[in-house]
Write an enzyme that holds these catalytic residues in place. Structure first.
Site, PDB file in Angstrom:
ATOM      1  N   TYR A 112       0.853  -1.186   0.000  1.00 16.18           N
ATOM      2  CA  TYR A 112       0.000   0.000   0.000  1.00 16.18           C
ATOM      3  C   TYR A 112       0.888   1.235   0.000  1.00 16.18           C
ATOM      4  O   TYR A 112       1.798   1.365   0.824  1.00 16.18           O
ATOM      5  CB  TYR A 112      -0.914   0.013   1.223  1.00 16.18           C
ATOM      6  CG  TYR A 112      -1.911   1.153   1.167  1.00 16.18           C
ATOM      7  CD1 TYR A 112      -3.105   1.007   0.481  1.00 16.18           C
ATOM      8  CD2 TYR A 112      -1.636   2.373   1.775  1.00 16.18           C
ATOM      9  CE1 TYR A 112      -4.005   2.056   0.395  1.00 16.18           C
ATOM     10  CE2 TYR A 112      -2.530   3.420   1.695  1.00 16.18           C
ATOM     11  CZ  TYR A 112      -3.713   3.261   1.001  1.00 16.18           C
ATOM     12  OH  TYR A 112      -4.603   4.304   0.916  1.00 16.18           O
ATOM     13  N   GLN A 170       9.953  15.583  10.753  1.00 17.40           N
ATOM     14  CA  GLN A 170       8.924  14.577  11.014  1.00 17.40           C
ATOM     15  C   GLN A 170       7.576  15.220  11.331  1.00 17.40           C
ATOM     16  O   GLN A 170       6.524  14.671  11.010  1.00 17.40           O
ATOM     17  CB  GLN A 170       9.358  13.668  12.159  1.00 17.40           C
ATOM     18  CG  GLN A 170      10.591  12.841  11.834  1.00 17.40           C
ATOM     19  CD  GLN A 170      10.457  12.060  10.538  1.00 17.40           C
ATOM     20  OE1 GLN A 170       9.565  11.238  10.390  1.00 17.40           O
ATOM     21  NE2 GLN A 170      11.347  12.317   9.587  1.00 17.40           N
ATOM     22  N   HIS A 212       4.950  15.763   8.396  1.00 13.35           N
ATOM     23  CA  HIS A 212       4.228  14.675   7.731  1.00 13.35           C
ATOM     24  C   HIS A 212       2.720  14.903   7.759  1.00 13.35           C
ATOM     25  O   HIS A 212       2.053  14.833   6.732  1.00 13.35           O
ATOM     26  CB  HIS A 212       4.564  13.334   8.378  1.00 13.35           C
ATOM     27  CG  HIS A 212       5.761  12.674   7.793  1.00 13.35           C
ATOM     28  ND1 HIS A 212       5.751  12.072   6.553  1.00 13.35           N
ATOM     29  CD2 HIS A 212       7.024  12.522   8.267  1.00 13.35           C
ATOM     30  CE1 HIS A 212       6.945  11.585   6.292  1.00 13.35           C
ATOM     31  NE2 HIS A 212       7.739  11.837   7.308  1.00 13.35           N
ATOM     32  N   GLU A 248       9.251   5.415  16.848  1.00 10.30           N
ATOM     33  CA  GLU A 248       9.508   4.968  15.474  1.00 10.30           C
ATOM     34  C   GLU A 248      10.918   5.378  15.057  1.00 10.30           C
ATOM     35  O   GLU A 248      11.718   4.558  14.626  1.00 10.30           O
ATOM     36  CB  GLU A 248       8.476   5.593  14.540  1.00 10.30           C
ATOM     37  CG  GLU A 248       8.699   5.276  13.078  1.00 10.30           C
ATOM     38  CD  GLU A 248       7.839   6.130  12.159  1.00 10.30           C
ATOM     39  OE1 GLU A 248       7.601   5.690  11.025  1.00 10.30           O
ATOM     40  OE2 GLU A 248       7.427   7.233  12.562  1.00 10.30           O
ATOM     41  N   HIS A 249      11.215   6.672  15.146  1.00 16.48           N
ATOM     42  CA  HIS A 249      12.548   7.201  14.865  1.00 16.48           C
ATOM     43  C   HIS A 249      13.145   7.737  16.158  1.00 16.48           C
ATOM     44  O   HIS A 249      12.460   8.425  16.916  1.00 16.48           O
ATOM     45  CB  HIS A 249      12.504   8.354  13.859  1.00 16.48           C
ATOM     46  CG  HIS A 249      11.873   8.024  12.548  1.00 16.48           C
ATOM     47  ND1 HIS A 249      10.564   8.333  12.256  1.00 16.48           N
ATOM     48  CD2 HIS A 249      12.372   7.412  11.446  1.00 16.48           C
ATOM     49  CE1 HIS A 249      10.281   7.929  11.025  1.00 16.48           C
ATOM     50  NE2 HIS A 249      11.361   7.365  10.515  1.00 16.48           N
ATOM     51  N   ASP A 251      14.886   8.007   5.490  1.00 15.21           N
ATOM     52  CA  ASP A 251      13.636   8.026   4.733  1.00 15.21           C
ATOM     53  C   ASP A 251      13.872   7.775   3.246  1.00 15.21           C
ATOM     54  O   ASP A 251      12.954   7.346   2.536  1.00 15.21           O
ATOM     55  CB  ASP A 251      12.935   9.379   4.905  1.00 15.21           C
ATOM     56  CG  ASP A 251      12.264   9.516   6.256  1.00 15.21           C
ATOM     57  OD1 ASP A 251      11.992   8.480   6.887  1.00 15.21           O
ATOM     58  OD2 ASP A 251      12.004  10.659   6.691  1.00 15.21           O
ATOM     59  N   GLU A 310      -1.585 -36.382  29.274  1.00 14.56           N
ATOM     60  CA  GLU A 310      -2.472 -35.307  28.806  1.00 14.56           C
ATOM     61  C   GLU A 310      -3.832 -35.833  28.375  1.00 14.56           C
ATOM     62  O   GLU A 310      -4.688 -35.056  27.917  1.00 14.56           O
ATOM     63  CB  GLU A 310      -1.808 -34.549  27.651  1.00 14.56           C
ATOM     64  CG  GLU A 310      -0.578 -33.768  28.098  1.00 14.56           C
ATOM     65  CD  GLU A 310      -0.006 -32.882  26.995  1.00 14.56           C
ATOM     66  OE1 GLU A 310      -0.451 -33.006  25.834  1.00 14.56           O
ATOM     67  OE2 GLU A 310       0.883 -32.062  27.301  1.00 14.56           O
ATOM     68  N   HIS A 312      -2.873 -40.064  20.325  1.00 12.08           N
ATOM     69  CA  HIS A 312      -1.481 -39.684  20.097  1.00 12.08           C
ATOM     70  C   HIS A 312      -0.563 -40.853  20.491  1.00 12.08           C
ATOM     71  O   HIS A 312       0.359 -41.223  19.747  1.00 12.08           O
ATOM     72  CB  HIS A 312      -1.097 -38.462  20.936  1.00 12.08           C
ATOM     73  CG  HIS A 312      -1.592 -37.156  20.392  1.00 12.08           C
ATOM     74  ND1 HIS A 312      -2.910 -36.866  20.225  1.00 12.08           N
ATOM     75  CD2 HIS A 312      -0.901 -36.052  19.989  1.00 12.08           C
ATOM     76  CE1 HIS A 312      -3.041 -35.640  19.751  1.00 12.08           C
ATOM     77  NE2 HIS A 312      -1.826 -35.123  19.591  1.00 12.08           N
TER      78      HIS A 312
END
Length: 426
Positions: free
Chosen positions: A128, A257, A260, A324-325, A358, A412, A417
């Site tokens: 995307y 930043q 943005h 994030e940064h 970036d 168990e 099994h």
């Protein structure tokens, strides 16, 4: 920037609020996204076309959902040689960095037993690429190239394109990255189309890439039908600095930043009151010369300034914020970085602006936000790979291990099994 001083209740409250900044975004748009996903799943192209007309303001019946090869060729000729050179430089760096992440699996052997893990790329990936306020060829490169490095055969790009026009620079980036097809669709409806498939848009195995709150919530809701990279929110930066830093550099990174969008989050952590005042003056001075004044004003109004008592406390604040940064501008940034555990990407020293990451440094700029760096990682080749464990026993090895399996299975209550083993080793 709202400043708070360490040791106060206001500081603790501000840090707690900032640490939870990504918590409630999905609830605001959940119902709307759920409706969009349901309609695209049930109605396919018809619903996708309706949402495209409503939100992107063009009729796909006239242009088609997919960008044609002829359109890509024409866009390529319109992009300047200098811009192509910059895109190719970035693509080369991103490719080289991500090749180091390739996982080729492994195998181990014991007497009579072979174990291993085989690694395969997914067959088809959807990426995307947001649009609207700007064109983001860098995001296309960052998302498509790791998929190609992983060996994904088909990469489908969904490019948000108001008016139906995908910018030339984005189409040029798609050609360089080796994208298989480009769709002029955006928003939650694009995520729905990639997840469920329609007659025009193929269903994919993994969806990656950042977007607005609707895109992020759509990825949340389709997870499990497809894989996703992360739930990426608004861009963010935390700067950890002392009085050895250049206040102009710190302010420039914060503004880079903050521009943005209005929801971007930036913060400064420092142990110097005098330095904090210098940065404030630089923010005001530099912002006046930048074009996105309204966006800057909105994001800076939400920004935080944390005045700490010492470097150790500053590192603790950063780890709590898990940004994030992260930009580290201290006397010894590498020494300071030793204490950092939680950050998407760290930029160390005065000559490592976030902007290089970036675009051309080569690291991936699709990063965990909202504090998710505590438990998740940057987008990479691993997001496009899946693994299969392999087990092969010979009879003598099964006779040796079998009694242990039987004993545990019976404990168990899983008697079938136990029987599956006993039948083979009588």
């Amino acid at each position: 920037m709202k400043w708070v001083r360490s040791g106060t209740a206001v500081f603790r409250e501000a840090l707690s609020r900032a640490s939870m900044r990504g918590a409630a975004e999905g609830a605001k748009v959940s119902a709307t996204v759920s409706e969009i996903l349901g309609r695209v799943r049930e109605e396919g192209d018809a619903a996708l076309a309706e949402y495209t007309r409503r939100f992107d303001r063009f009729d796909p019946a006239r242009k088609g959902f997919k960008v044609t090869a002829k359109e890509i060729d024409a866009a390529w000729t319109r992009v300047s040689p200098a811009l192509k050179k910059s895109l190719e430089l970035a693509a080369g760096r991103i490719t080289d960095f991500h090749k180091c992440q390739l996982d080729r699996g492994y195998g181990i052997s014991m007497p009579g037993i072979t174990l291993g893990q085989r690694v395969h790329p997914v067959a088809r990936a959807g990426i995307y690429v947001p649009g609207g306020k700007a064109a983001y060829p860098s995001t296309l490169l960052m998302n498509a190239i790791p998929a190609k490095v992983a060996g994904v055969a088909e990469v489908v790009a969904a490019c948000a394109s108001p008016g139906g026009e995908v910018p030339d620079i984005v189409l040029a980036a798609a050609r360089i990255a080796g994208v298989s097809s480009i769709c002029r669709i955006g928003g939650a409806q694009a995520i729905a189309a990639l997840a469920y498939g329609t007659r025009s848009i193929p269903a994919v195995d993994v969806i990656v890439g950042p977007g607005n709150a609707y895109v992020t919530e759509a990825k949340r809701q389709v997870f499990g039908i497809v894989g996703i990279d992360m739930l990426a929110g608004p861009s963010e930066l935390v700067v950890l600095a002392d009085d050895a830093a250049n206040p102009a550099y710190v302010a420039a990174d914060l503004l880079s930043q903050a521009e943005h969008d209005e929801d971007a989050y930036v913060a400064l952590v420092t142990d110097s009151t005098l330095f904090s005042r210098k940065v404030e003056r630089e923010l005001s001075r530099q912002a006046k010369a930048l074009p996105r004044k309204d966006i800057l004003a909105a994001s800076l109004s939400r920004s935080d300034g944390f005045l700490v008592r010492n470097s150790k406390e500053g590192v603790d604040v950063v780890n709590r914020l898990a940004p994030e940064h992260l930009s580290v501008m201290t006397k010894d940034p590498w020494k300071t970085f030793e204490g950092i555990r939680n950050a998407g990407t760290a930029f160390l020293g005065p000559y490592s602006p976030v902007a290089v990451g970036d675009y051309v440094a080569g690291i991936n700029h699709t990063l965990p936000t909202g504090g998710a760096a505590r438990f998740s990682s940057p987008l990479g080749v691993a997001d496009f790979l899946k693994k299969t464990n392999v087990v092969s026993y010979e009879v003598l090895a099964l006779e040796s291990d079998g009694p242990h399996v039987v004993r545990l299975a019976q404990k168990e209550g899983l008697h079938a099994h136990a029987q599956a083993v006993r039948l083979r080793i009588k």
